[in-house]
Design a protein around this motif. Structure first.
Motif, PDB file in Angstrom:
ATOM      1  N   LEU A  64       0.837  -1.210   0.000  1.00  0.00           N
ATOM      2  CA  LEU A  64       0.000   0.000   0.000  1.00  0.00           C
ATOM      3  C   LEU A  64       0.865   1.252   0.000  1.00  0.00           C
ATOM      4  N   TRP A 119      -8.330   2.549  -1.181  1.00  0.00           N
ATOM      5  CA  TRP A 119      -7.414   2.878  -2.278  1.00  0.00           C
ATOM      6  C   TRP A 119      -8.048   2.529  -3.631  1.00  0.00           C
ATOM      7  N   GLU A 138      -8.346  -0.525   4.143  1.00  0.00           N
ATOM      8  CA  GLU A 138      -7.442   0.438   3.503  1.00  0.00           C
ATOM      9  C   GLU A 138      -7.259   0.151   2.018  1.00  0.00           C
ATOM     10  N   ILE A 139      -7.112  -1.130   1.700  1.00  0.00           N
ATOM     11  CA  ILE A 139      -6.954  -1.509   0.293  1.00  0.00           C
ATOM     12  C   ILE A 139      -8.205  -1.096  -0.486  1.00  0.00           C
TER      13      ILE A 139
END
Ligand code: C2E
Ligand code: MG
Ligand code: MG
Ligand code: MG
Length: 288
Positions: A35, A93, A89-90
């Protein structure tokens, strides 16, 4: 003696688990780094209208270019990311990147983004989506979110409230891999959906597989009655495409029509959409 053997077995078992745990922890740390260091990217797979064969949008599919392992497919890291919670979080994104990219596309094309059940349960999707759209100046009508049926299982009422709020923004909601979960049909009634994506296994079935064909027919008919759009996933042959067309399925996706491709290749494809309309029938797997 028996006891001793038993213990050995347990030790072997445990050391195997330990290796697994180490591998998983490694992979988890690698994902955190991925990330930060921008090792993730998105591929885009084209979606075509039936029967016009016009390009209507793209599904965004995550790719991980791991520094030593090479290309790691999503089935190998998304489940772990879901278990560890890193998917939030991924996923954020992915949403931002997909909106950013789609904001450069011609206005009639939409982007479809996969959302994990964990994201839906653990994050404020409404806020995330609102922010991503605003930041990239993408209108809500050009974003579709794909959820799997497992997302609908727990806390259905809260999920439904979130989906309703997203839909009132203008974002469309699709149920992915439709037919593979349990009580698929019940979900159709329970949730407000814009689209169902009929799982590849139903499209892919042998021509003499009567039960898959029956499901396919029932699903497309019911969706039509409920004014829910349908996309057939995993179209690999002209025969499958013809069957979907025959059943009144509105959108098709699959290797026959175009593989997942880089953002750059997707932009090039948009430029040639005129040629596409005539050529797509003759384009075989891997040529796009
Ligand atoms: P999905 O959302 O059902 O995506 C469709 C998958 O089918 C993709 O695999 C695509 O490459 C593949 N596919 C498309 N057409 C054909 C075809 O004609 N034949 C065959 N055999 N396969 C076809 P991919 O990219 O490996 O993704 C696998 C799964 O990983 C996705 O299934 C989705 O559940 C998950 N995934 C991918 N990207 C993301 C993401 O950004 N976020 C989340 N949460 N999940 C993702
Ligand atoms: Mg999907
Ligand atoms: Mg799918
Ligand atoms: Mg699938």
């Amino acid at each position: 003696k028996a006891k001793k053997n038993g213990r050995n077995r347990i030790e072997r078992y445990e050391s195997g688990m330990m290796e697994d745990a180490v591998k998983r922890r490694d992979l988890e740390m690698d994902m955190v780094r991925a990330l930060k260091e921008g090792q993730f990217s998105l591929n885009y797979q084209p979606l075509f209208n039936l029967p016009t064969r016009e390009l209507v949008g793209f599904e965004a599919l995550i790719r991980w270019n791991h520094p030593t392992l090479g290309l790691v497919p999503p089935v190998e890291f998304i489940p772990l990311a879901e278990e560890t919670g890193l998917i939030t979080e991924i996923g954020e994104w992915v949403l931002n990147e997909a909106c950013r990219e789609a904001s450069h596309w011609p206005g009639e094309l939409y982007v479809s983004v996969n959302v994990s059940p964990v994201q839906l349960h653990k994050t404020d999707m409404l806020r995330q989506v609102t922010r991503a759209l605003a930041e990239h100046g993408l209108t809500a009508q050009r974003l579709e979110l794909e959820l799997t049926e497992t997302a609908m299982v727990d806390d259905g009422r809260r999920i439904n409230a979130t989906l309703t709020a997203l839909r009132s923004l203008g974002v469309r909601i699709a149920m992915d891999d439709f037919g593979t979960g349990y009580s698929s049909l019940a979900h159709l009634r329970e949730f407000d959906l814009d689209r169902i994506k009929i799982d590849r296994s139903f499209i892919d079935s042998a021509p003499d597989d009567v039960s898959s064909l029956a499901v396919l027919r029932a699903v497309t008919m019911m969706a039509k009655d409920l004014s829910i759009a349908t996309t057939g996933e995993g179209v690999e042959s002209e025969e499958q495409l013809a069957r979907l067309l025959d059943l009144g399925c509105g959108t098709a996706q699959g290797y026959l029509l175009g593989r997942p491709m880089t953002a750059e290749a997707a932009r090039a494809l948009m430029q040639t959409s005129d040629a596409m309309q005539q050529a797509v029938a003759g384009i075989g797997p891997g040529q796009l």
